[in-house]
Design an enzyme around this catalytic site. Structure first.
Site, short mmCIF file in Angstrom:
data_model
loop_
_atom_site.label_atom_id
_atom_site.label_comp_id
_atom_site.label_asym_id
_atom_site.label_seq_id
_atom_site.Cartn_x
_atom_site.Cartn_y
_atom_site.Cartn_z
N ASP A 178 31.29 15.63 52.45
CA ASP A 178 30.08 15.53 51.64
C ASP A 178 30.08 14.26 50.80
O ASP A 178 31.13 13.71 50.49
CB ASP A 178 29.97 16.78 50.75
N ASN A 207 28.13 11.33 51.41
CA ASN A 207 27.78 10.04 52.05
C ASN A 207 26.57 9.40 51.36
O ASN A 207 26.56 8.20 51.08
CB ASN A 207 27.41 10.24 53.52
N HIS A 236 26.22 7.25 55.81
CA HIS A 236 26.61 7.99 57.02
C HIS A 236 27.41 7.10 57.98
O HIS A 236 28.35 7.56 58.62
CB HIS A 236 25.37 8.56 57.73
N SER A 283 24.76 20.40 59.57
CA SER A 283 24.56 21.85 59.47
C SER A 283 23.21 22.27 60.05
O SER A 283 22.32 21.44 60.24
CB SER A 283 24.65 22.29 58.00
N GLU A 342 21.09 23.68 58.50
CA GLU A 342 20.11 23.44 57.44
C GLU A 342 19.74 21.96 57.31
O GLU A 342 18.71 21.62 56.73
CB GLU A 342 20.66 23.93 56.09
N ARG A 378 16.12 17.77 56.37
CA ARG A 378 16.12 16.45 55.71
C ARG A 378 15.01 15.58 56.30
O ARG A 378 14.48 15.88 57.38
CB ARG A 378 17.47 15.78 55.93
N LEU A 399 46.28 15.87 68.34
CA LEU A 399 45.42 16.56 67.37
C LEU A 399 44.29 17.31 68.07
O LEU A 399 43.70 16.80 69.03
CB LEU A 399 44.80 15.51 66.42
N ARG A 420 30.93 24.77 46.86
CA ARG A 420 30.33 25.86 47.64
C ARG A 420 30.66 25.64 49.11
O ARG A 420 31.12 24.56 49.50
CB ARG A 420 28.81 25.90 47.42
N SER A 467 28.38 26.16 51.73
CA SER A 467 27.23 25.67 52.50
C SER A 467 27.26 26.16 53.96
O SER A 467 27.09 25.36 54.90
CB SER A 467 27.15 24.14 52.45
C1 IPE Z 1 27.08 20.52 54.04
O1 IPE Z 1 26.67 19.50 53.20
C2 IPE Z 1 26.87 20.12 55.47
C3 IPE Z 1 27.69 19.00 55.94
C4 IPE Z 1 28.61 18.35 55.27
C5 IPE Z 1 27.42 18.59 57.28
P1 IPE Z 1 25.22 19.48 52.53
O2 IPE Z 1 25.21 18.27 51.66
O3 IPE Z 1 24.18 19.57 53.57
O4 IPE Z 1 25.25 20.82 51.69
P2 IPE Z 1 24.38 21.26 50.44
O5 IPE Z 1 22.95 21.11 50.85
O6 IPE Z 1 24.73 20.32 49.32
O7 IPE Z 1 24.79 22.66 50.15
C1 IPE Z 2 27.37 14.57 54.03
O1 IPE Z 2 26.83 13.70 53.11
C2 IPE Z 2 26.91 14.29 55.44
C3 IPE Z 2 25.89 15.23 55.96
C4 IPE Z 2 25.49 16.32 55.40
C5 IPE Z 2 25.28 14.87 57.24
P1 IPE Z 2 25.41 13.96 52.44
O2 IPE Z 2 24.37 13.30 53.25
O3 IPE Z 2 25.22 15.41 52.18
O4 IPE Z 2 25.56 13.18 51.07
P2 IPE Z 2 25.03 13.66 49.65
O5 IPE Z 2 25.60 15.02 49.40
O6 IPE Z 2 23.54 13.68 49.72
O7 IPE Z 2 25.56 12.63 48.71
MG MG Z 3 25.57 16.67 50.60
#
Ligand code: IPE
Ligand code: IPE
Ligand code: MG
Length: 236
Positions: free
Chosen positions: A13, A15, A30, A58, A60, A64, A124, A187, A189
């Site tokens: 998480d 990025n 990303h 995910s 979910e 985005r 791995l 969390r 997620s």
């Molecule tokens: C969880 O991260 C999914 C991935 C890392 C792929 P999110 O950034 O989407 O989760 P929430 O929305 O903060 O719970």
């Molecule tokens: C995690 O980083 C990667 C994916 C969920 C694809 P985020 O894109 O959720 O980055 P933040 O949480 O918005 O900083």
């Molecule tokens: Mg995130």
């Protein structure tokens, strides 16, 4: 280090926040995150970790903005090609967890090739969770078992925890010992809800693109100081 977890699961998480802090678009985060995946696979294996499961997208995350989703899908496409090279070099086997049917056909084909070519590699074991959601995975598993019952191949009385584990995308993979989430959120997620039943949880404020060997060492050190009991009493 003494006690190395066999299986580490990571929620990659932060990025987007990493990029924003640098005045860059979220997609730049990303790109950097994907580069870090390659680096950390090698690092994890050298530490003695046998299974590494990474949350890449995910169920979910489709909510985005369309341009971000497209950029992530394009990165995943490229990633599957570079991952095949890396897997051959490092004897790494790769499996993708999640519902592949919603992905573009060409991406599905790349994934199938990657899994097929690397299936018997013994380095791995890398699992990439892509269009993955734990509730979706459990729902699909229940459907599979329902079909077996309907077809007379399974008796409801014979359903065990092991049957359920085998119907999940993670079949034959040991449950994670350690779950790491980067970037401060505490969390799950919708990640591996069944499989993380007894995992140790580790949260760090460091965003994924900055999560390096030194940060992994900190997580492994924290893990070594945990006292896992599995419902037993503490050993004195
Ligand atoms: C969880 O991260 C999914 C991935 C890392 C792929 P999110 O950034 O989407 O989760 P929430 O929305 O903060 O719970
Ligand atoms: C995690 O980083 C990667 C994916 C969920 C694809 P985020 O894109 O959720 O980055 P933040 O949480 O918005 O900083
Ligand atoms: Mg995130």
């Amino acid at each position: 280090m003494t006690k190395i977890p066999t299986h580490v699961a990571i929620i990659l998480d932060g990025n987007g926040r990493w990029a924003k802090a640098k005045g860059l678009p979220r997609t730049a985060g990303h790109v950097q995150g994907a580069k870090n995946v390659e680096k950390m696979c090698e690092v994890a294996y050298h530490k003695g970790i046998q299974y590494l499961t990474l949350y890449a997208f995910s169920t979910e995350n489709w909510k985005r903005p369309q341009d971000e989703v497209s950029a992530i899908m394009q990165l995943l496409r490229n990633y599957m090609a570079s991952c095949l090279k890396l897997a051959k070099k490092n004897n790494m086997s790769v499996r993708v967890l999640g519902d592949m049917t919603r992905l573009d056909k060409d991406l599905q084909e790349r994934i199938a090739e990657l899994e097929r070519v690397t299936k018997d590699y013994t380095g791995l074991h890398l699992q990439i969770a892509l269009n993955y959601g734990s509730r979706d995975e459990i729902t699909r598993a229940v459907k599979k078992l329902g079909t077996e019952i309907e077809e007379g191949r399974l008796n409801p009385e014979d359903i065990t925890e092991d049957c359920i584990s085998k119907a999940l995308d993670t079949f034959e993979i040991p449950d994670p010992d350690l779950m790491i989430r980067t970037s401060g959120e505490q969390r799950l997620s919708n990640y591996l809800l069944w499989q993380l039943a007894y995992a140790e949880l580790y949260f760090t404020p460091v965003p994924w693109p900055d999560f390096d060997e030194a940060e992994l060492d900190k997580a492994l050190e924290a893990y070594q100081n945990r006292d896992r009991r599995y419902g037993l009493v503490k050993e004195e």
